[in-house]
Design an enzyme around this catalytic site. Sequence first.
Site, PDB file in Angstrom:
ATOM      1  N   THR A  11       0.814  -1.221   0.000  1.00  0.00           N
ATOM      2  CA  THR A  11       0.000   0.000   0.000  1.00  0.00           C
ATOM      3  C   THR A  11       0.844   1.267   0.000  1.00  0.00           C
ATOM      4  O   THR A  11       0.484   2.258  -0.640  1.00  0.00           O
ATOM      5  CB  THR A  11      -0.914   0.017   1.251  1.00  0.00           C
ATOM      6  OG1 THR A  11      -1.806  -1.079   1.156  1.00  0.00           O
ATOM      7  CG2 THR A  11      -1.707   1.294   1.360  1.00  0.00           C
ATOM      8  N   ASP A  54       1.413  -6.480  -4.546  1.00  0.00           N
ATOM      9  CA  ASP A  54       0.580  -6.495  -3.343  1.00  0.00           C
ATOM     10  C   ASP A  54       1.088  -7.712  -2.569  1.00  0.00           C
ATOM     11  O   ASP A  54       1.222  -8.809  -3.144  1.00  0.00           O
ATOM     12  CB  ASP A  54      -0.888  -6.676  -3.741  1.00  0.00           C
ATOM     13  CG  ASP A  54      -1.829  -6.556  -2.551  1.00  0.00           C
ATOM     14  OD1 ASP A  54      -1.635  -7.300  -1.567  1.00  0.00           O
ATOM     15  OD2 ASP A  54      -2.749  -5.734  -2.613  1.00  0.00           O
ATOM     16  N   SER A  56      -0.155  -9.763  -0.808  1.00  0.00           N
ATOM     17  CA  SER A  56      -1.033 -10.939  -0.854  1.00  0.00           C
ATOM     18  C   SER A  56      -0.557 -11.917  -1.932  1.00  0.00           C
ATOM     19  O   SER A  56      -0.935 -13.087  -1.914  1.00  0.00           O
ATOM     20  CB  SER A  56      -2.464 -10.524  -1.157  1.00  0.00           C
ATOM     21  OG  SER A  56      -2.860  -9.543  -0.253  1.00  0.00           O
ATOM     22  N   ASP A  89      -0.118  -6.993   4.456  1.00  0.00           N
ATOM     23  CA  ASP A  89      -0.930  -8.218   4.574  1.00  0.00           C
ATOM     24  C   ASP A  89      -0.102  -9.448   4.939  1.00  0.00           C
ATOM     25  O   ASP A  89      -0.526 -10.250   5.760  1.00  0.00           O
ATOM     26  CB  ASP A  89      -1.687  -8.473   3.256  1.00  0.00           C
ATOM     27  CG  ASP A  89      -2.866  -7.523   3.087  1.00  0.00           C
ATOM     28  OD1 ASP A  89      -3.267  -6.879   4.083  1.00  0.00           O
ATOM     29  OD2 ASP A  89      -3.380  -7.416   1.959  1.00  0.00           O
ATOM     30  N   THR A 159       2.615 -10.197  14.315  1.00  0.00           N
ATOM     31  CA  THR A 159       1.446 -10.632  13.565  1.00  0.00           C
ATOM     32  C   THR A 159       0.627  -9.397  13.227  1.00  0.00           C
ATOM     33  O   THR A 159       0.576  -8.441  14.008  1.00  0.00           O
ATOM     34  CB  THR A 159       0.633 -11.662  14.393  1.00  0.00           C
ATOM     35  OG1 THR A 159      -0.391 -12.217  13.582  1.00  0.00           O
ATOM     36  CG2 THR A 159      -0.001 -11.057  15.630  1.00  0.00           C
ATOM     37  N   ARG A 235      -4.354 -25.855  13.074  1.00  0.00           N
ATOM     38  CA  ARG A 235      -4.684 -24.791  14.047  1.00  0.00           C
ATOM     39  C   ARG A 235      -5.762 -25.324  14.973  1.00  0.00           C
ATOM     40  O   ARG A 235      -6.931 -25.433  14.602  1.00  0.00           O
ATOM     41  CB  ARG A 235      -5.152 -23.538  13.319  1.00  0.00           C
ATOM     42  CG  ARG A 235      -4.028 -22.932  12.473  1.00  0.00           C
ATOM     43  CD  ARG A 235      -3.911 -21.446  12.594  1.00  0.00           C
ATOM     44  NE  ARG A 235      -5.177 -20.771  12.554  1.00  0.00           N
ATOM     45  CZ  ARG A 235      -5.439 -19.639  13.181  1.00  0.00           C
ATOM     46  NH1 ARG A 235      -4.527 -19.065  13.925  1.00  0.00           N
ATOM     47  NH2 ARG A 235      -6.612 -19.053  13.073  1.00  0.00           N
ATOM     48  N   GLN A 268      -5.393 -21.469  17.827  1.00  0.00           N
ATOM     49  CA  GLN A 268      -6.201 -20.391  17.257  1.00  0.00           C
ATOM     50  C   GLN A 268      -6.213 -19.161  18.157  1.00  0.00           C
ATOM     51  O   GLN A 268      -6.739 -18.122  17.770  1.00  0.00           O
ATOM     52  CB  GLN A 268      -7.629 -20.889  17.021  1.00  0.00           C
ATOM     53  CG  GLN A 268      -7.693 -21.967  15.958  1.00  0.00           C
ATOM     54  CD  GLN A 268      -9.070 -22.574  15.787  1.00  0.00           C
ATOM     55  OE1 GLN A 268     -10.058 -22.058  16.282  1.00  0.00           O
ATOM     56  NE2 GLN A 268      -9.129 -23.678  15.083  1.00  0.00           N
ATOM     57  N   CYS A 269      -5.627 -19.275  19.352  1.00  0.00           N
ATOM     58  CA  CYS A 269      -5.590 -18.122  20.264  1.00  0.00           C
ATOM     59  C   CYS A 269      -4.549 -17.118  19.795  1.00  0.00           C
ATOM     60  O   CYS A 269      -3.462 -17.486  19.340  1.00  0.00           O
ATOM     61  CB  CYS A 269      -5.231 -18.554  21.680  1.00  0.00           C
ATOM     62  SG  CYS A 269      -6.475 -19.594  22.433  1.00  0.00           S
TER      63      CYS A 269
HETATM   64  N1  ASP Z   1      -2.741  -5.378   0.287  1.00  0.00           N
HETATM   65  C1  ASP Z   1      -1.654  -4.544   0.782  1.00  0.00           C
HETATM   66  C2  ASP Z   1      -0.389  -5.389   0.754  1.00  0.00           C
HETATM   67  O1  ASP Z   1      -0.199  -6.188   1.628  1.00  0.00           O
HETATM   68  C3  ASP Z   1      -1.950  -4.061   2.156  1.00  0.00           C
HETATM   69  C4  ASP Z   1      -0.940  -3.122   2.741  1.00  0.00           C
HETATM   70  O2  ASP Z   1       0.173  -2.949   2.278  1.00  0.00           O
HETATM   71  O3  ASP Z   1      -1.282  -2.477   3.776  1.00  0.00           O
HETATM   72  O4  ASP Z   1       0.405  -5.276  -0.136  1.00  0.00           O
END
Ligand code: ASP
Length: 332
Positions: A11, A54, A56, A89, A159, A235, A268-269
Amino acid sequence: MRVHITYTGGTIGMVDSPRGLVPGADLQGWLASLLKGTPLEHVVTVTPLVPLIDSSNATPLSWQAIVDDLRAHAADNPEAAFVVLHGTDTMAYTSAALSYALTDLTVPVVITGSQLPLRVLGSDAAANVTGALRAATSGRVDGVSLFFGHRLLAGNRATKSSSWAFTGFESPNTAPLAITGAPWQWAAPTPTGIGWRNAAPYARHDVIVVDLTPGITAARLEALLTPLPDAVILRAFGVGNIPSQEPGLPDIVEQVVTAGTAVIVTSQCHEAEVLLGRYEAGDALARSGAVGSRDMTLEAAYAKVQFLLSQGLRGGELARWMGRSIAGELRE
Ligand code: ASP
């Protein structure tokens, strides 16, 4: 001191497009104006990785591209400090992955990004980048850390905790390494782990993360694990409990371990220390040869499994390494 920035996307450098945010801002121009008149004005170099992504879309191969860039620049400049600009992400996966692959590198690496693009009024980009640069050049940290929202966290303990808040990240099982302010508050150094020499490059392995839910059947779990992946991260609930009275379900885990695939049990905690066998509901797991992830985050455990598979480890040998601290990712 020289500072090298590896820019991977995220981002921070994104702009609007008809299909949503995409990389495309003039990050280097923005950085030049941000650093003008500061001691870092003429000492920073930037490598934008191609393509900018990105986060992701990151894979273990993306982690390796960052490792390669850091190593190449550290070889030329052993005194330098390093900052990685990354999407939020999957930043915690990448920071953990870098920590295992770079234990032999004695330079600080600080990873950061932002919740809002750099050109948006009120963006957190400037605070995060200058904070990361300050941490990297402080002389007080080694290894891989993550700076975000006024806190410096251990890279393999962090995290993503919010998709919108400027705090963004937490390290649920350890205290921050530093908190910004006038002056910054620094924590005492934490154990660093036993390291890994001559790490083989990251390759992409088939690792599945399965979230157990109340009501999951043995048939569903078996279907999720067929064909067998290279490793399984389960998990479970609480300290590592499963629906042990569900007919056939504990047997599936045992069959997977017997077939030579490591099963790692996380919780999962948000805050967790996995203790297999503390309850009857986790006893079958303990006896099956599955191993608990102790107080590792999911991101640290997942990146570690990819790291160990990339080193050629499988099954029981891989499982044993999950309990040892390579880069400070768990409390032994
Ligand atoms: N979707 C973006 C990424 O991880 C989110 C971010 O950077 O805040 O590249």
